[in-house]
Design a protein around this motif. Structure first.
Motif, short mmCIF file in Angstrom:
data_model
loop_
_atom_site.label_atom_id
_atom_site.label_comp_id
_atom_site.label_asym_id
_atom_site.label_seq_id
_atom_site.Cartn_x
_atom_site.Cartn_y
_atom_site.Cartn_z
N SER A 168 41.84 -2.16 41.69
CA SER A 168 41.26 -3.07 40.69
C SER A 168 39.73 -3.07 40.71
O SER A 168 39.10 -3.35 39.70
CB SER A 168 41.76 -4.50 40.93
OG SER A 168 41.38 -4.91 42.22
N SER A 169 39.12 -2.71 41.87
CA SER A 169 37.65 -2.75 41.94
C SER A 169 37.01 -1.82 40.91
O SER A 169 35.87 -2.02 40.52
CB SER A 169 37.17 -2.42 43.35
OG SER A 169 37.54 -1.12 43.68
N TYR A 170 37.75 -0.81 40.46
CA TYR A 170 37.21 0.13 39.47
C TYR A 170 36.98 -0.55 38.10
O TYR A 170 36.36 0.00 37.22
CB TYR A 170 38.15 1.31 39.26
CG TYR A 170 38.17 2.29 40.41
CD1 TYR A 170 37.38 3.44 40.39
CD2 TYR A 170 38.98 2.08 41.52
CE1 TYR A 170 37.40 4.34 41.43
CE2 TYR A 170 39.01 2.98 42.58
CZ TYR A 170 38.21 4.10 42.53
OH TYR A 170 38.22 5.00 43.57
N PHE A 171 37.53 -1.76 37.93
CA PHE A 171 37.38 -2.46 36.65
C PHE A 171 36.39 -3.62 36.75
O PHE A 171 36.21 -4.36 35.79
CB PHE A 171 38.73 -2.99 36.17
CG PHE A 171 39.71 -1.89 35.91
CD1 PHE A 171 39.54 -1.04 34.82
CD2 PHE A 171 40.78 -1.66 36.76
CE1 PHE A 171 40.41 0.01 34.59
CE2 PHE A 171 41.65 -0.62 36.54
CZ PHE A 171 41.48 0.21 35.46
N LEU A 172 35.78 -3.78 37.93
CA LEU A 172 34.95 -4.96 38.17
C LEU A 172 33.49 -4.55 38.36
O LEU A 172 33.17 -3.85 39.33
CB LEU A 172 35.46 -5.72 39.40
CG LEU A 172 36.94 -6.16 39.29
CD1 LEU A 172 37.42 -6.77 40.59
CD2 LEU A 172 37.12 -7.15 38.14
N SER A 173 32.62 -5.01 37.46
CA SER A 173 31.21 -4.60 37.55
C SER A 173 30.59 -5.10 38.85
O SER A 173 29.77 -4.42 39.46
CB SER A 173 30.41 -5.09 36.35
OG SER A 173 30.50 -6.48 36.27
N GLU A 174 30.99 -6.28 39.32
CA GLU A 174 30.39 -6.82 40.55
C GLU A 174 30.75 -5.96 41.77
O GLU A 174 30.01 -5.92 42.76
CB GLU A 174 30.80 -8.29 40.77
CG GLU A 174 32.29 -8.60 40.81
CD GLU A 174 32.96 -8.76 39.43
OE1 GLU A 174 32.47 -8.16 38.44
OE2 GLU A 174 34.00 -9.43 39.36
N LYS A 175 31.87 -5.23 41.71
CA LYS A 175 32.26 -4.39 42.86
C LYS A 175 31.84 -2.94 42.69
O LYS A 175 31.65 -2.21 43.65
CB LYS A 175 33.77 -4.44 43.06
CG LYS A 175 34.28 -5.81 43.45
CD LYS A 175 35.34 -5.70 44.50
CE LYS A 175 35.63 -7.05 45.09
NZ LYS A 175 37.02 -7.25 45.41
N SER A 176 31.74 -2.49 41.40
CA SER A 176 31.57 -1.05 41.21
C SER A 176 30.52 -0.68 40.16
O SER A 176 30.38 0.49 39.84
CB SER A 176 32.90 -0.41 40.82
OG SER A 176 33.90 -0.78 41.73
N GLY A 177 29.80 -1.66 39.62
CA GLY A 177 28.72 -1.33 38.68
C GLY A 177 29.09 -1.56 37.23
O GLY A 177 30.25 -1.76 36.89
N PRO A 178 28.05 -1.51 36.34
CA PRO A 178 28.23 -1.95 34.96
C PRO A 178 29.03 -1.01 34.05
O PRO A 178 29.53 -1.44 33.02
CB PRO A 178 26.79 -2.07 34.44
CG PRO A 178 25.98 -1.20 35.34
CD PRO A 178 26.65 -1.22 36.67
N TYR A 179 29.13 0.27 34.44
CA TYR A 179 29.84 1.24 33.57
C TYR A 179 30.56 2.22 34.50
O TYR A 179 30.15 3.34 34.70
CB TYR A 179 28.81 1.92 32.64
CG TYR A 179 29.32 3.04 31.76
CD1 TYR A 179 30.67 3.25 31.50
CD2 TYR A 179 28.41 3.91 31.16
CE1 TYR A 179 31.10 4.29 30.69
CE2 TYR A 179 28.82 4.96 30.34
CZ TYR A 179 30.17 5.15 30.13
OH TYR A 179 30.59 6.19 29.33
N VAL A 180 31.65 1.72 35.09
CA VAL A 180 32.31 2.46 36.18
C VAL A 180 32.78 3.86 35.79
O VAL A 180 32.59 4.80 36.57
CB VAL A 180 33.47 1.64 36.79
CG1 VAL A 180 34.09 2.38 37.96
CG2 VAL A 180 32.99 0.28 37.26
N PRO A 181 33.38 4.07 34.61
CA PRO A 181 33.85 5.43 34.32
C PRO A 181 32.73 6.47 34.35
O PRO A 181 32.98 7.64 34.61
CB PRO A 181 34.43 5.34 32.90
CG PRO A 181 34.70 3.89 32.69
CD PRO A 181 33.72 3.13 33.52
N LEU A 182 31.49 6.04 34.12
CA LEU A 182 30.38 6.99 34.20
C LEU A 182 30.21 7.49 35.64
O LEU A 182 30.15 8.68 35.89
CB LEU A 182 29.09 6.33 33.70
CG LEU A 182 27.83 7.18 33.84
CD1 LEU A 182 27.94 8.48 33.05
CD2 LEU A 182 26.60 6.40 33.40
#
Ligand SMILES: NC(=O)c1ccc[n+]([C@@H]2O[C@H](COP(=O)([O-])OP(=O)(O)OC[C@H]3O[C@@H](n4cnc5c(N)ncnc54)[C@H](O)[C@@H]3O)[C@@H](O)[C@H]2O)c1
Length: 375
Positions: A168-182
């Motif tokens: 789930s962290s891949y969907f959370l900006s606070e855990k993985s940044g503002p534009y994770v798929p990039l």
């Protein structure tokens, strides 16, 4: 003998790095594994033969005699952990992305240089024989002058498929940044394209959140209960790239491409075109250039035998795994003294492309790059 330490024993460590890593016969000792979730590290030690277990990277670095340390933790933790490894005077490999900013990447590169240790960075595309083969075709002018490239660096999102830990962290900006798929997926295409075509001169990006809720269904680790989360990162977008001299590219980086049936990479040149399907390891080529012409025009390129074998070994449980490949590469770098194609000096340029893409999202303006790849 190479004594290896691993920080982060989650999904990618278990799938791609740890299998077969402890191999004393070929001179690799899995000396220690470390995870803040100690039971995960203990299970990894048991499953893959590590000699020691830690839940604190600092302690592991203080106590263990390590030659090479893998940092395989979540996205936003790489920079600080890599810094600790380098400060401890150990050679290091970081999963992608090393950092989110060029400044931070440069600081890490500087520590590595000062401490005379190697800093290698995922993705390992430039090490793959098939990618080197494509680069050689383009360098040899098999397509004439390359004018346009398109890359699909996307999938349907890590809520699909079976992960070892909760993704789930891949969907959370606070855990993985503002534009994770990039950072998670776009980084592959950017590494590939800059390896083949050279530095990016300018970048523009668009991104947003297309699917605002995700259901995390399947996780292998015991005790997991499915649930729905609200997406706080941008899960969908693309980059427009200017490679200079009239050559442009378009890279999608999205968690919203559930199905597609087009090649991952398309190169269009003045005298030919090439497509590469990175899942099937298939190259198709059409060219007017002598030596590359084919009676049928578009044709599937027959790969040299050593490339076919090299690539077949890469995926799944076959050998060498990514972990073995990286350690072997590290060993060769030390022996030959040659600059690695996955050295931080390459990764820093891709990091700047991503950093400037984020700036372009904020400013709605095309951003110029400062860094250049080493020639
Ligand atoms: N999962 C994949 O398919 C995949 C594929 C390619 C690359 N990657 C990259 O690998 C990295 C890890 O991804 P993952 O899917 O394995 O994540 P994960 O969450 O499954 O595993 C990460 C592990 O790191 C541990 N950890 C977190 N902070 C730590 C710290 N400070 N010290 C020690 N351990 C710590 C966590 O407890 C967890 O076990 C990411 O950068 C990701 O982009 C993942």
């Amino acid at each position: 003998m190479v004594r290896v330490g691993v920080i982060g024993t989650g999904d990618v460590a278990r799938k791609s790095y740890l299998p077969g890593l402890h191999d004393p016969e070929s001179g690799i000792i899995l000396q220690a594994v470390c995870d803040i979730a100690k039971e995960r590290a203990e299970k990894a030690a048991k499953d893959f033969g590590a000699q020691a277990v830690y839940n604190d990277p600092k302690l592991m670095l203080e106590r263990e005699e390590l030659d090479f340390v893998f940092v395989l933790t979540p996205l936003l933790t790489h920079a600080s952990l890599t810094r600790q490894v380098l400060e401890a005077g150990r050679h290091c490999y970081s999963e992608k992305p090393l950092t989110l900013s060029l400044k931070e990447a440069d600081e890490l590169a500087e520590i590595a240089e000062r401490n005379k240790v190697l800093l290698l960075c995922a993705p390992i595309y430039p090490l793959l024989p098939i990618v080197q083969f494509i680069r050689q075709l383009i360098v040899n002018n098999a397509l004439g002058k390359v004018a346009f490239v398109r890359a699909h660096s996307s999938h349907g999102g890590p809520d699909r498929g079976t992960f070892y830990t909760d993704p789930s962290s891949y969907f959370l900006s606070e855990k993985s940044g503002p534009y994770v798929p990039l950072y998670d997926m776009g980084v592959y295409a950017l590494t590939f394209l800059t390896f083949v075509l050279g530095s990016v001169k300018r970048v523009f990006a668009m991104a947003g959140t297309a699917i605002s809720e995700r259901r995390i269904e399947k996780v292998v680790e015991q005790g997991f209960i499915p649930y729905t989360i609200k997406v706080t990162t941008k899960d969908n977008g693309f980059l427009l790239l200017d490679f200079g001299d009239g050559c442009f590219g378009c890279v999608d980086a999205s968690f919203c491409m559930r199905y597609n049936r087009v090649p991952s990479y398309e190169f269009y040149g003045s005298h030919g075109s090439l497509t590469f399907d990175s899942w099937q390891n298939e190259i198709w080529l059409v060219s007017d250039v002598e030596g590359y012409k084919h009676p049928e025009g578009w044709h599937k390129v027959e790969l040299p035998k050593e490339i076919q074998e090299g690539e077949r070994e890469l995926w799944g449980q076959r050998r060498p795994t990514m972990g073995q490949r990286v350690v072997e590469h590290f060993r060769q770098c030390l022996q030959t003294g040659k600059q690695s194609p996955i050295h931080v000096s390459r990764a820093r340029h891709v990091i700047e492309v991503m950093e400037k893409a984020l700036m372009s999202l904020e400013t709605l303006q095309v951003q110029k790059l400062e860094s250049e790849l080493p020639k």
